[in-house]
Scaffold this active site. Structure first.
Site, PDB file in Angstrom:
ATOM      1  N   LEU A 127      -1.985   0.382   7.315  1.00  0.00           N
ATOM      2  CA  LEU A 127      -1.072  -0.733   7.081  1.00  0.00           C
ATOM      3  C   LEU A 127      -1.745  -1.807   6.244  1.00  0.00           C
ATOM      4  CD1 LEU A 127       1.509  -2.470   7.805  1.00  0.00           C
ATOM      5  CD2 LEU A 127       0.169  -3.325   9.744  1.00  0.00           C
ATOM      6  N   SER A 128      -1.066  -2.284   5.209  1.00  0.00           N
ATOM      7  CA  SER A 128      -1.509  -3.416   4.392  1.00  0.00           C
ATOM      8  C   SER A 128      -2.889  -3.118   3.784  1.00  0.00           C
ATOM      9  CB  SER A 128      -1.503  -4.692   5.229  1.00  0.00           C
ATOM     10  OG  SER A 128      -1.604  -5.844   4.408  1.00  0.00           O
TER      11      SER A 128
END
Length: 226
Positions: A127-128
Site C-alpha cells: 500500500l502507498s
C-alpha cells in the site's frame, strides 16, 4: 470480548531473524498458518505504519489462516525513514542487489527455502509507499514472484529523489512512457517471464494521485509488449 481475548487476537505476527544479508537494515515479521503452507504472500505496509498495524487493518493473517498460506511482512525502521516509508524512490534502496530491495529478496528466499514453499506460488502486495516498493520488487526480481498487487502505489523508477517522489505523488513530472518501460525492462538484468499484476487505486486518493495507477498500467503494458 475480554482483554485477554483481545490481546491474543492482536498478537499474530512473530519476528523473523537470521534471514541472511540485510543491506537495507529492515525488520521482518511473519505469520504461519496451523496447516503447512505451500504459498507465500509478501505484504508491504504504508508510511507511518508497522507490520502489525497493517495486518490488523487488512486482515491478511485471518485470510492466511483460512486459506493456508504464509505471510511475510518486511518492516521499515525509523532509522531508515522517519515516517516509516519504504525508500522506493532512492536508487540505493530500489534496485536489484541493493538496499531495501535486496533485503526483501533475501527474506523471500530464506522463507521459501526453510519452509519448502512452492516457488511458483510467491506473491507480493503493498500500500502507498509499500505499493511503490511492490513495483520495485516486481521489476527488479520478477523471477521470485508469480504475481503482485499494487495498491495506491507508483511506477518503478519514476523518481530518484525525495522532491521528485513528492512531485510524482501529486501526479506531476512523470518520465515518458517509453522511459518508464525501458527502466522496468532493464531492472532485472535478465530476460524471462514477468509476473502478472493487478493495480488498485482509490479515485479520491489525495495522497497519491490516481494518475499513478494509469502510469503503472502503461509501464507494465509496454513491458509485456501488449
Amino acid at each position: 470480548m475480554d482483554s485477554t481475548a483481545m490481546r491474543s487476537k492482536r498478537i499474530r505476527l512473530y519476528t523473523l531473524t537470521g534471514f541472511g544479508k540485510n543491506p537495507g537494515n529492515l525488520d521482518a515479521r511473519m505469520y504461519m498458518p496451523r496447516t503447512p503452507p505451500t504459498a507465500l504472500v509478501v505484504v508491504l505496509h504504508g508510511c507511518t505504519q508497522s507490520a502489525s498495524v497493517y495486518d490488523q487493518g487488512t486482515g491478511w493473517s485471518t485470510l492466511a489462516e483460512r486459506h493456508g498460506f504464509a505471510l511475510l511482512y518486511p518492516q521499515q525502521r525509523r532509522a531508515n525513514n522517519p515516517n516509516l516509508c519504504f525508500n522506493w524512490y532512492q536508487p540505493g534502496d530500489a534496485r536489484r542487489g541493493l538496499g531495501e530491495a535486496a533485503s526483501i529478496s533475501q527474506m523471500v528466499q530464506h522463507i521459501a527455502g526453510k519452509y519448502r514453499l512452492d516457488r511458483s506460488q510467491v506473491f507480493i502486495t503493498g500500500l502507498s509507499a509499500g505499493g511503490a516498493m511492490t513495483s520495485v520488487m516486481l521489476a527488479c526480481y520478477p523471477e521470485q514472484f508469480a504475481g503482485g498487487a499494487i495498491i495506491a502505489g507508483l511506477p518503478f523508477a519514476s523518481a530518484n529523489t525525495l522532491p521528485q517522489a513528492l512531485e510524482r505523488m501529486r501526479g506531476q513530472g512523470f518520465p515518458s512512457r517509453r522511459q518508464l518501460a525501458d527502466r522496468a525492462r532493464a531492472a532485472a538484468g535478465r530476460d524471462g517471464d514477468r509476473p502478472i499484476l493487478s493495480v488498485w487505486h482509490g479515485t479520491r486518493d489525495n495522497i497519491v494521485d490516481p494518475t499513478n495507477a494509469t502510469a503503472i498500467v502503461k509501464q507494465w503494458h509496454d513491458l509485456h509488449g501488449l
